[in-house]
Design an enzyme around this catalytic site. Structure first.
Site, PDB file in Angstrom:
ATOM      1  N   GLU A  71      11.253  -3.600 -30.899  1.00 26.07           N
ATOM      2  CA  GLU A  71      11.339  -5.002 -31.301  1.00 26.07           C
ATOM      3  C   GLU A  71       9.980  -5.608 -31.629  1.00 26.07           C
ATOM      4  OE1 GLU A  71      12.922  -3.642 -28.780  1.00 26.07           O
ATOM      5  OE2 GLU A  71      15.056  -3.955 -29.209  1.00 26.07           O
ATOM      6  N   PHE A  96      16.301  -9.190 -26.323  1.00 19.28           N
ATOM      7  CA  PHE A  96      15.187  -8.283 -26.562  1.00 19.28           C
ATOM      8  C   PHE A  96      14.148  -8.929 -27.486  1.00 19.28           C
ATOM      9  CE2 PHE A  96      18.136  -4.348 -25.946  1.00 19.28           C
ATOM     10  CZ  PHE A  96      18.287  -4.701 -24.622  1.00 19.28           C
TER      11      PHE A  96
END
Length: 331
Positions: A71, A96
């Site tokens: 991410e 996330f």
């Protein structure tokens, strides 16, 4: 014998209803339509291409990039693309994006006012059986304290389509809060959506229920119907734009009903309830009861419905809480 076939407009309320679509389905469709209209729109994936990303990848393979479960990298890459004039949509888990990649969102996107949109899925407790690692009750609190960040929480698949198109047109970073499964439909095509807006879904004079997000708004509407049968008139406001917030509708609601109950599938700290309380305390002080996820991690693993009951966010629990507050303040 011949009949007339009515073609439904993709993204319309009837089209969503006919196909039983989820908010992530319509968000993905809106991204594709935005890409059709503007060749700067790009899809950035966090290993969620199988959650509706295939049509974009097939139509615009040169504008589709899957970074896998990385991410921080994908947020940084999206920021870089934005500096070159692209409009990236990041598709990943909301939790996330805003926890694992918080620093990149804060500095690469918010600080630089990068024209990047985060479509955060699996928010709240929709990932019921996955437990605390995948529950996401902090995202609104994190996103809304970042300067320059717009925060939008669609109530259903219709709103998700419309707000994704709104996000695509907005200049600057946007966080869209989404789920994964189909939810009860709240909207028809008569409502409009904008950054900084809200919609009043039901009128009432005894209490205002302010909700935002998937399931929560539908729950608020259903609860208002149950309360009406008890003689309690509940106004229902969908506060889909959490930042910037529609201060006028909150002040009007406080002055009209004198009592507000907030409902959100997010921690009761820092989200919709806190947003409402901040406005009301400053401009129209009235009692505010905040219903949300408790300040603890889930101790039991269970279905989404079981987790909603645990948090007191099912219809029966909301009805009981609102009725309790009305009776308390009517005395």
């Amino acid at each position: 014998m011949t009949g007339t076939v009515t073609r439904l407009e993709p993204g319309s309320a009837d089209w969503v209803r006919r196909h039983g679509l989820s908010a992530i389905d319509t968000c993905r469709l809106a991204q594709l339509h935005a890409a059709d209209a503007d060749d700067r729109v790009t899809s950035i994936e966090g290993d969620l291409g199988d959650c509706g990303g295939e049509p974009f990848a097939e139509r615009y393979p040169e504008r589709y990039h899957d970074f896998g479960i990385a991410e921080a990298n994908l947020v940084g890459a999206a920021a870089g693309m934005a500096t070159r004039g692209k409009i990236p949509f990041i598709n990943t888990f909301g939790g996330f994006a805003l926890t694992r990649a918080c620093e990149q969102v804060r500095l690469d996107l918010a600080y630089h006012q990068a024209n990047v949109k985060i479509a955060g899925t699996f928010t709240g407790i929709v990932a019921g059986f996955s437990g605390p690692t995948h529950h996401c009750g902090e995202d609104l609190a994190i996103a809304r304290v970042m300067p320059n960040m717009v925060v939008l929480a669609p109530a259903d698949a219709v709103a998700a389509y419309r707000l994704t198109r709104v996000a695509a047109r907005h200049q600057g970073p946007v966080y869209l809060r989404l789920g994964i499964d189909p939810t009860d439909q709240v909207y028809d095509d008569s409502f409009s959506f904008r950054v900084g807006g809200s919609n009043v879904l039901r009128e009432g004079e005894d209490v205002t229920i302010v909700a935002a997000g998937l399931t929560s708004v539908a729950t608020a509407v259903a609860a208002a119907g149950c309360l009406a049968a008890r003689g309690v008139g509940a106004r229902v406001v969908d506060l889909y734009s959490i930042k910037p917030v529609d201060r006028d509708v909150l002040v009007e609601s406080a002055e009209r009903t004198g009592l507000i109950v907030t409902v959100e599938e997010h921690s009761a700290i820092g989200g919709v309830g806190s947003t409402v309380a901040e406005v009301v305390a400053a401009e129209a002080p009235v009692p505010v009861r905040m219903l949300g996820m408790p300040d603890e991690y889930a101790h039991e693993i269970g279905s989404y419905e079981a987790q909603l009951r645990r948090c007191g966010l099912d219809v029966d629990s909301v009805v009981a809480a609102v009725d309790e507050e009305v009776r308390r303040w009517r005395k």
